[in-house]
Design an enzyme around this catalytic site. Structure first.
Site: not given
Ligand code: MSP
Length: 479
Positions: A18, A21, A126, A129, A144, A147, A295, A298
């Site tokens: 999304h 990411h 969790c 998390c 948690c 969540h 935030k 879904k």
């Molecule tokens: N798998 C772990 C990361 C391991 S790295 C060795 C993880 N994955 S995640 O799919 O949850 O991705 C988290 C990352 O996605 C955040 O740290 C950020 O980079 C990005 N984002 C996810 N949602 C976000 C927002 N709403 N806003 C900005 N970035 C965010 O954690």
């Protein structure tokens, strides 16, 4: 040749990409492109974090085998980045043999160092998390706090990593290297976490059967974070291609969102210290995006899918918006209305009109021809935009570029080339248009990392043998 190694977090594959990411990934892409333009040997790593419990649950729900599910999902992530034009050099999967091998080597090094011991973990976990949670961190209802779900209760034999042993060394490194964790607010949070909460951490799980087995103890699986962080090494050949690894390591920049800063800025450097591997140079920790003030979720139905956005706007426009709207590091709120507003005023009006009218005037008043020697005489001096870019101040870099755009629009209004033409002031007219052209090219140069597709088109128009304006402007106004 200088190298530049940049990474994004590897994302969990229980869902699809999304806007959040996409944000981190585009930020890394901007930096990778900028450093490539500067002539550096860039390595830009992205990938997927697949050995997680969430994946097991998601595969079950989808009625697929883990192999099938992880293959499918990780290819969705990879394809998304390709569709969006992300210029990554490698896509690492944590289920790949080279990653698994790197994790094994790394574990053994830490074990040899005496930093892994067998203990008992009793407490909460969790899955959402993927984190062990302290009783005191649960909310009033025992859930948690992030969540709002009841975590699993665990009582199992686990391997622990002596994280607490590295407390002083971590604090000293952070103190001595002010660029190690940026921005400063995030550094302060990490320092306070290390000072007050750093404890040894469980790095294996006994009761699960998905994940990388602990070397020498097949009954245990390595904790997903311990495994995932090592992607930053395995992605550049650790344990496999030593020449490549030593060429790119240490990482110049690890980008991440603020919710995972403890893992990156405390656990990861401690793991590296233990394995006696040099530490990365900089962690840049950015903020979070909400969507229409909430935030992304879904249930609310406000999750922004980058591919959908591309149907309406070119992706370059989205890139521009994300980094112009909010300073990198702060939180931001996404809305289509706001994106449209910026698009119409800054892209269609300011930049689009400037380009269209410049091409038109060169066509009409200079027979579409530009004299490169004259171009070399003029510059706006946008170097500061490059300095901002290198220092993660993307919004300021864009502001700087837009100051040149406004300057040119004003300059054209003041000099009135159409009157110079009418009065047959050929010399002056040529001077004015060459000046505008030169600065426009400078703008394109600094804008390229932000808007690679559009600047490519702009450059093509500006570099034609016989310059003329396109029939449809590059930035048509949106209703
Ligand atoms: N798998 C772990 C990361 C391991 S790295 C060795 C993880 N994955 S995640 O799919 O949850 O991705 C988290 C990352 O996605 C955040 O740290 C950020 O980079 C990005 N984002 C996810 N949602 C976000 C927002 N709403 N806003 C900005 N970035 C965010 O954690």
């Amino acid at each position: 040749m200088d190298k530049f190694y940049i990474t994004t977090p590897i994302y969990y594959i229980n869902g699809t990409p999304h806007l959040g990411h996409t944000y981190t990934t585009v930020a890394a892409d901007i930096l990778a492109r900028w450093h490539r333009i500067q002539g550096k040997d860039v390595f830009f790593l992205v990938g997927t974090d697949e050995n997680s419990q969430k994946v097991v649950e998601a595969a079950k729900k989808a009625g697929k085998s883990l192999q099938e599910f992880t293959d499918e999902m990780s290819s969705i992530w990879r394809e998304t980045w390709l569709k969006l034009g992300i210029s990554f050099d490698r896509f690492i999967r944590t289920t790949s043999p080279e990653h698994i091998n790197a994790v094994k080597i790394f574990w053994e090094r830490v074990q040899e160092k005496g930093d892994i011991y067998l203990g008992e973990y009793e407490g909460w976990y969790c899955v959402d998390c993927e984190e062990f949670i302290k009783e005191s961190d649960l909310d009033d209802g025992g859930l948690c706090p992030y969540h709002k779900k009841k975590p699993d209760i665990l009582k199992e034999k686990n391997y622990f990593f002596r994280l607490s042993k590295y407390k002083d060394a971590l604090l000293e490194h952070i103190e001595k290297n002010p660029d190690f964790i940026l921005p400063v607010e995030r550094r302060n949070e990490v320092v306070s976490y290390i000072k007050n909460h750093l404890e040894d951490i469980s790095i294996s799980r006994e009761t699960i059967d998905w994940g990388i087995p602990v070397p020498g103890d097949e009954n245990q699986r390595i904790y997903v974070w311990f495994d995932a962080l090592i992607n930053y090494l395995s992605g550049i050949g650790f344990g496999q291609d030593e020449a490549k690894f030593s060429k790119y390591w240490p990482a110049d920049v690890h980008l991440l969102g603020k919710e995972i800063s403890k893992f990156h800025c405390a656990l990861w450097p401690a793991m590296l210290m233990s394995a006696e591997i040099e530490l990365p140079k900089t962690f840049f920790v950015h903020g979070h995006w909400t969507s229409d003030g909430q935030k992304m979720s879904k249930t609310i139905g406000n999750v922004v899918n980058p591919i959908d956005l591309m149907q309406e706007f070119s992706f370059d426009v989205v890139r521009y918006f994300l980094f112009r709207e909010t300073p990198f590091g702060s939180d931001g709120d996404f809305s289509i209305a706001r994106l449209k507003e910026r698009y119409n005023s800054e892209l269609a009006n300011d930049l689009g009109n400037l380009l269209q009218r410049t091409l038109n005037m060169i066509d009409k008043y200079l027979d579409g021809r530009i004299d490169e020697e004259k171009v070399a005489l003029y510059s706006y001096g946008l170097e500061q935009a490059g300095v901002y870019l290198e220092n993660f101040k993307f919004d300021l870099a864009l502001q700087e570029i837009w100051s040149a755009v406004s300057h040119l629009n004003k300059f054209i209004e003041e000099e009135k080339p159409w009157e110079l033409f009418k009065n047959n002031e050929k010399e002056k007219l040529s001077e004015v248009l060459h000046r505008v052209y030169a600065i426009l090219k400078e703008i394109v140069y600094f804008l390229e990392p932000f808007m690679p597709e559009i600047t490519k088109k702009m450059r093509e128009l500006l570099e034609k043998d016989r310059i003329s304006a396109p029939d449809t402007p590059l930035f048509p106004k949106k209703e």
